[in-house]
Design a protein around this motif. Structure first.
Motif, PDB file in Angstrom:
ATOM      1  N   LEU A   1       0.837  -1.201   0.000  1.00 16.64           N
ATOM      2  CA  LEU A   1       0.000   0.000   0.000  1.00 16.64           C
ATOM      3  C   LEU A   1       0.873   1.254   0.000  1.00 16.64           C
TER       4      LEU A   1
ATOM      5  N   LEU B   1      -4.388  -2.064  -8.122  1.00 14.03           N
ATOM      6  CA  LEU B   1      -5.178  -1.075  -7.389  1.00 14.03           C
ATOM      7  C   LEU B   1      -6.198  -1.710  -6.454  1.00 14.03           C
ATOM      8  N   ARG B   2      -6.381  -3.007  -6.617  1.00 12.68           N
ATOM      9  CA  ARG B   2      -7.492  -3.618  -5.880  1.00 12.68           C
ATOM     10  C   ARG B   2      -7.291  -3.503  -4.367  1.00 12.68           C
ATOM     11  N   ALA B   3      -6.084  -3.841  -3.888  1.00 15.51           N
ATOM     12  CA  ALA B   3      -5.836  -3.792  -2.447  1.00 15.51           C
ATOM     13  C   ALA B   3      -6.067  -2.382  -1.910  1.00 15.51           C
ATOM     14  N   ALA B   4      -5.548  -1.410  -2.639  1.00 14.76           N
ATOM     15  CA  ALA B   4      -5.713  -0.020  -2.205  1.00 14.76           C
ATOM     16  C   ALA B   4      -7.184   0.379  -2.230  1.00 14.76           C
ATOM     17  N   SER B   5      -7.869  -0.075  -3.250  1.00 12.31           N
ATOM     18  CA  SER B   5      -9.283   0.256  -3.374  1.00 12.31           C
ATOM     19  C   SER B   5     -10.080  -0.329  -2.217  1.00 12.31           C
ATOM     20  N   VAL B   6      -9.783  -1.580  -1.899  1.00  4.40           N
ATOM     21  CA  VAL B   6     -10.473  -2.234  -0.782  1.00  4.40           C
ATOM     22  C   VAL B   6     -10.178  -1.499   0.517  1.00  4.40           C
ATOM     23  N   TRP B   7      -8.912  -1.156   0.703  1.00  7.40           N
ATOM     24  CA  TRP B   7      -8.541  -0.433   1.925  1.00  7.40           C
ATOM     25  C   TRP B   7      -9.368   0.844   2.065  1.00  7.40           C
ATOM     26  N   MET B   8      -9.404   1.612   0.988  1.00  7.61           N
ATOM     27  CA  MET B   8     -10.110   2.891   1.029  1.00  7.61           C
ATOM     28  C   MET B   8     -11.601   2.723   1.254  1.00  7.61           C
ATOM     29  N   GLN B   9     -12.160   1.707   0.621  1.00  2.00           N
ATOM     30  CA  GLN B   9     -13.612   1.568   0.705  1.00  2.00           C
ATOM     31  C   GLN B   9     -14.070   1.210   2.106  1.00  2.00           C
ATOM     32  N   GLY B  10     -13.139   0.738   2.935  1.00  2.00           N
ATOM     33  CA  GLY B  10     -13.495   0.465   4.313  1.00  2.00           C
ATOM     34  C   GLY B  10     -13.853   1.720   5.087  1.00  2.00           C
ATOM     35  N   PHE B  11     -13.478   2.867   4.559  1.00  3.60           N
ATOM     36  CA  PHE B  11     -13.695   4.118   5.295  1.00  3.60           C
ATOM     37  C   PHE B  11     -15.019   4.778   4.985  1.00  3.60           C
TER      38      PHE B  11
ATOM     39  N   GLN C   1     -19.033   3.964   2.797  1.00  4.62           N
ATOM     40  CA  GLN C   1     -19.756   3.222   1.773  1.00  4.62           C
ATOM     41  C   GLN C   1     -19.908   4.108   0.549  1.00  4.62           C
ATOM     42  N   PHE C   2     -18.861   4.106  -0.265  1.00  5.36           N
ATOM     43  CA  PHE C   2     -18.908   4.920  -1.461  1.00  5.36           C
ATOM     44  C   PHE C   2     -19.740   4.229  -2.523  1.00  5.36           C
TER      45      PHE C   2
END
Lengths: 113, 113
Positions: free
Chosen positions: A5, A76-86, A88-89
């Motif tokens: 990340l 980008l998937r890992a980063a995307s998953v990380w961000m989406q935890g913050f 509910q976009f």
DNA sequence: GGCATATTCAACCGAAAGGTTGACGATTGC
DNA sequence: GCAATCGTCAACCTTTCGGTTGAATATGCC
């Protein structure tokens, strides 16, 4: 910088590199062609491509004397998953993406980046 | 660094700052309490919080002599949208997020960050 | 008032980022 | 074979980053 990340986000933090990724979204490109629209040396672009490559965001394959650059969106998937935890976009909103891309490219053109 | 994407991605590129955001996901916290688990000076954490704040990822409100830090997940939306343009990732996958968070926190503990 | 607590400021440091230039190593075409 | 093309390497420079320490600035408590 062990954590992937770290490298992915660091790679995305530079506008030149984001612009390169956006270009590669269209099609694979040779290093020289990637560098063409930017007002900086080929060596600088080569460094940016190395950073993107180490982050796993692109892959590079040499064919003859030309080195082809290919987008690797999976990185980008890992980063995307990380961000989406913050929050509910909205799941996937390509219209919004297009708008952001437009603004980005316009800014690059204006700044001559 | 005019583009907000620059500041947001740069802020996310540091593991200490990502760990802080993960902590604030639980609850609002005072600066001193944010700093407590980290093996670095309070001043260093204060700087990290300034960076997160400038990126819009947190807000800070002073009440008395205590400054409260609050997560602002909306700041991630633009970055999330930008990233999602590069691939059709699974919409929202909180299970995967939990796993990533665990790994992040474990690494922080190990590295003593 | 006076002391402890909470946070930032200022100066400094070493390392890394982002750029330049010039030389170099491959590869291709004539 | 030789010249042009593609891309990287190496050395350098300036600025930023991430950390330290010690002093300064609130604010709260008694």
């Amino acid at each position: 910088m062990a954590d992937p990340l770290d490298t992915v986000f660091a790679a995305l933090a530079d506008p030149t590199r984001r612009a390169i990724l956006a270009m590669l979204l269209e099609d694979d490109m040779a290093v020289t062609d990637v560098a063409e629209p930017f007002e900086m040396s080929l060596a600088a672009i080569s460094k940016h491509l190395t950073i993107l490559s180490r982050a796993g965001l692109i892959s590079q394959e040499r064919r003859g004397r030309v080195k082809w650059c290919k987008l690797e969106p999976d990185a980008l998937r890992a980063a995307s998953v990380w961000m989406q935890g913050f929050g509910q976009f909205e799941p996937v909103n390509l219209d919004a993406f297009e708008r952001f891309l437009e603004v980005e490219l316009k800014e690059d053109a204006e700044s001559g980046a």
